[in-house]
Write a protein that holds these residues in place. Structure first.
Motif, short mmCIF file in Angstrom:
data_model
loop_
_atom_site.label_atom_id
_atom_site.label_comp_id
_atom_site.label_asym_id
_atom_site.label_seq_id
_atom_site.Cartn_x
_atom_site.Cartn_y
_atom_site.Cartn_z
N THR A 79 37.54 39.84 45.75
CA THR A 79 36.74 41.04 45.40
C THR A 79 37.02 42.34 44.41
O THR A 79 38.27 42.53 44.46
N VAL A 80 36.30 43.03 43.61
CA VAL A 80 37.22 43.72 42.96
C VAL A 80 38.24 45.20 43.56
O VAL A 80 38.86 45.94 43.27
N TRP A 81 37.38 45.14 45.03
CA TRP A 81 37.49 45.78 45.44
C TRP A 81 38.84 46.29 46.30
O TRP A 81 38.92 46.95 45.97
N GLY A 82 39.08 44.87 46.29
CA GLY A 82 40.72 44.33 47.36
C GLY A 82 41.73 45.57 46.44
O GLY A 82 42.70 46.05 46.23
N VAL A 83 41.59 45.53 44.87
CA VAL A 83 42.37 46.20 44.06
C VAL A 83 42.37 47.82 43.63
O VAL A 83 42.66 48.73 43.22
N ILE A 84 40.53 47.92 43.52
CA ILE A 84 39.81 48.99 42.90
C ILE A 84 40.14 50.51 44.36
O ILE A 84 41.35 51.88 43.93
N LEU A 97 39.81 39.03 31.24
CA LEU A 97 40.21 40.60 30.66
C LEU A 97 38.70 41.49 31.60
O LEU A 97 38.70 42.43 31.40
N GLY A 98 37.88 40.50 31.50
CA GLY A 98 36.83 41.16 32.08
C GLY A 98 36.90 42.20 33.42
O GLY A 98 37.29 42.79 33.97
N ASN A 99 37.45 41.10 34.36
CA ASN A 99 38.09 41.18 35.49
C ASN A 99 38.70 42.82 35.64
O ASN A 99 38.30 43.79 36.31
N SER A 100 40.35 43.04 34.40
CA SER A 100 40.59 43.47 33.56
C SER A 100 39.72 45.20 33.97
O SER A 100 40.38 46.29 34.48
N LEU A 101 38.82 45.00 32.92
CA LEU A 101 38.33 46.43 32.42
C LEU A 101 37.38 46.59 33.56
O LEU A 101 37.42 47.89 33.86
N VAL A 102 36.37 46.07 34.82
CA VAL A 102 36.22 46.31 35.29
C VAL A 102 36.93 47.07 36.67
O VAL A 102 36.42 48.25 36.53
#
Lengths: 314, 301
Positions: A177-182, A105-110
């Motif tokens: 990394t989250v950048w890969g999705v963002i 959930l933390g990953n999702s929210l970020v």
């Protein structure tokens, strides 16, 4: 058009083909207000409508109650899936938490927060240039942004996963990394087009007056244009959030190992775990559902108007 | 001499002015280029190669395309994609229109109903998939099966029977997209001129004729948009199938994209998967262009 916000039930007057005045609307008998001519008087049609509404509610909304009741029930399976929880417990959430659902959930929210912020900034900047400036190649750029809508993640998934592993020119590995999705969510043609449409309708007099006062481009956007765009930004924000939260394939291919998953992707892995029961899966579903539910219920008006506006604009 | 100075500043101002929009466009264009258009170009490029990590790619021309298009599982997947796409589109449009007709109106209770009915459209597809897996539970304990049991019907293996798994998936798709279409239709219905209804009533036409000759023409543009969106969505359907059945049982729900995904990520056949994606991309573009063409022609008329 005064504002792109269209109430799907009662549009702004200029949108009605005949442009009926409010007075004319008021004197029109109620039975011509809907296509089927529903009215409030008790009778056969009235009863039928209530019955059908009940059926619609049972089909489209009631299944959500089973998610919640199942998530709070000790051992929900099959027949015990009901609309009200029994043997109320929080153990499903404890097990789901032990399976890492809160981290997901933390990953999702970020990702949703960062992705939405980036998307709004990028799309607003692009829309400002497209709406308030004239330059060579404008039509081509508009077409390019429209094409991003026709290139959904599904169709470019395989090469995109290669690109995420080794970004051209800079050669950075964004996987894990989250950048890969963002970053791939940054340029969203829908928001660009909707914001452009909205910004075009802002009168040039406002802009000209500000220019005489020596206002620069950035301040123009930030202090003059953006405050006037609040409704459109709301629509772009809600639709963007729902779109990002719904992402499945992108977080899947951008992840290096399961700890990088978002809550929606993790839900499927939770199910395949033989140890956890359906109660835990439902608890996971609740965890994945709550944020989008909150956003929807708080801002459902802008969401619905946004879909309607997008549709009527084409 | 004095004229040269303003000319100079004017030109500098012009250059600066010409640069401004591009500065604002730069972030969006850069992201679209790197994460949309570059992968697309790369996908088209790779579709002509036998992709071998570490060994170097080998040019094979149209080999990947012939391989994909002659593969019987891909051929089956085309059929499934068409059945699923068309069935889902038509079902969601009919149901969405019915919902819009039912829930049209201004009463507060109707607004509440619309909010509730719209829930499936805002819920993440993965969550919807899990919900439906539990509703489709194949024993008489399952939510839908216990309902069927109540009416004296036998249990149905919704997702485990290859003959009906595709239709079970379709039902979920209709459930997700009908409320979405409902909102678009409601917007269309709101634009219908009420005095036309009144006039129709004075002419004594039946309810059906009123729907057919007053309401439908008025919402034609909404209908076209819904149809276009639904068809394109149907072609590239992935998540719904992937989370609900994973393409099974026995490939009976395998659609074009789940097949390409399996080929690319499970079997590491990047070239073949890219070729499959390019085929889908071409069909999508063709469809979009065709529909836009007809829509423009329709508007011109």
């Amino acid at each position: 058009m005064s504002a792109p916000v269209i109430d799907p039930v009662r549009p702004a007057a200029p949108d009605t083909p005949a442009g009926r005045s409010p007075q004319a609307r008021r004197t029109t008998p109620a039975r011509f207000d809907t296509a089927l001519g529903w009215n409030d008087r008790p009778g056969l049609a009235w009863g039928l409508r209530i019955l059908l509404c009940g059926v619609a509610l049972a089909i489209f909304a009631a299944p959500f109650l089973t998610i919640f009741s199942g998530a709070f029930t000790t051992h929900p399976s099959g027949s015990s899936l009901s609309f009200l929880p029994h043997d109320t417990t929080l153990s499903n959430f404890e097990v789901a938490g032990a399976q890492g659902m809160w981290d997901y959930l933390g990953n999702s929210l970020v990702i949703a927060g960062g992705g939405l912020l980036l998307q709004l900034v990028v799309c607003t900047l692009a829309a400002y240039a497209l709406a308030r400036h004239r330059f060579r190649g404008q039509a081509l750029i508009m077409l390019l942004f429209m094409m991003t809508l026709m290139l959904p993640e599904e169709v470019i998934a395989i090469p995109l996963s290669l690109v995420l592993g080794d970004v051209p020119v800079v050669h950075v590995d964004l996987k894990g990394t989250v950048w890969g999705v963002i970053l791939p969510l940054g340029a969203w043609g829908f928001s660009v087009m909707m914001l452009t449409e909205f910004m075009r309708d802002i009168p040039t007099e406002i802009e000209e007056a500000a220019r005489l006062d020596g206002v620069g481009e950035l301040r123009m956007l930030w202090q003059i244009i953006l405050p006037l765009c609040k409704p459109a930004l709301g629509v772009a924000g809600v639709l963007g959030f729902i779109m990002i939260w719904d992402q499945y394939l992108l977080p899947l291919i951008a992840a290096k190992d399961p700890t990088d998953y978002t809550v929606t992707v993790a839900l499927a892995t939770l199910r395949t775990d033989p140890v956890v029961g359906s109660g835990v899966v439902l608890a996971g579903a609740v965890i994945a559902l709550i944020p989008s539910l909150i956003v929807y219920l708080l801002l459902q008006r802008s969401l619905v108007t946004g879909i309607a506006a997008g549709a009527t604009k084409g | 001499m004095t004229a040269a100075v303003p000319a100079h500043t004017a030109r500098r101002a012009f250059d600066k002015k010409a640069l401004v929009p591009w500065l604002f466009l730069a972030p969006g264009l850069l992201l679209a280029l790197v994460f949309k258009f570059w992968p697309m170009a790369k996908g088209i490029w790779l579709s002509f190669f036998h992709v071998r990590p570490f060994l170097g790619n080998e040019w094979t021309g149209l080999d990947n395309y012939t391989r994909v298009l002659t593969d019987h599982r891909f051929q089956e997947a085309i059929g499934h994609t068409l059945i699923l796409g068309i069935g889902q589109a038509v079902g969601a449009i009919l149901l969405g229109f019915a919902l819009a007709l039912l829930l049209e109106g201004q009463a507060r209770s109707l607004k509440f109903l619309r909010t509730a009915v719209f829930l499936p459209a805002v819920t993440a597809t993965a969550v919807v998939g899990e919900l439906w897996r539990l509703m489709y539970y194949p024993t008489s304990d399952g939510l839908i099966n216990s309902g069927l049991h109540f009416f004296g019907l036998g249990t149905v293996q919704f997702l485990d029977n290859p003959n009906i798994a595709l239709y079970s998936t379709m039902a979920m798709g209709i459930w997700i997209w009908a409320p979405y279409n409902m909102v678009i239709f409601l917007a269309g219905l709101a634009g219908v001129d009420r005095s036309l209804y009144e006039a129709a009533a004075m002419d004594g036409v039946s309810l059906w004729q009123r729907l057919r000759y007053v309401t439908l023409p008025a919402i034609r543009s909404a209908l076209m948009i819904v149809l276009t969106l639904a068809t394109i969505r149907g072609l590239r359907v992935f998540t719904e199938v992937y989370v609900l059945t994973g393409g099974g049982p026995a490939g009976s729900t395998d659609v074009w994209m789940t097949r390409a995904y399996t080929l690319g990520f499970t079997r590491n056949d990047i070239g073949g998967a890219s070729a499959a994606s390019v085929v889908l991309l071409c069909v999508t573009l063709l469809l979009t262009v065709t529909v836009n063409h007809f829509r423009k022609r329709g508007e011109a008329r």
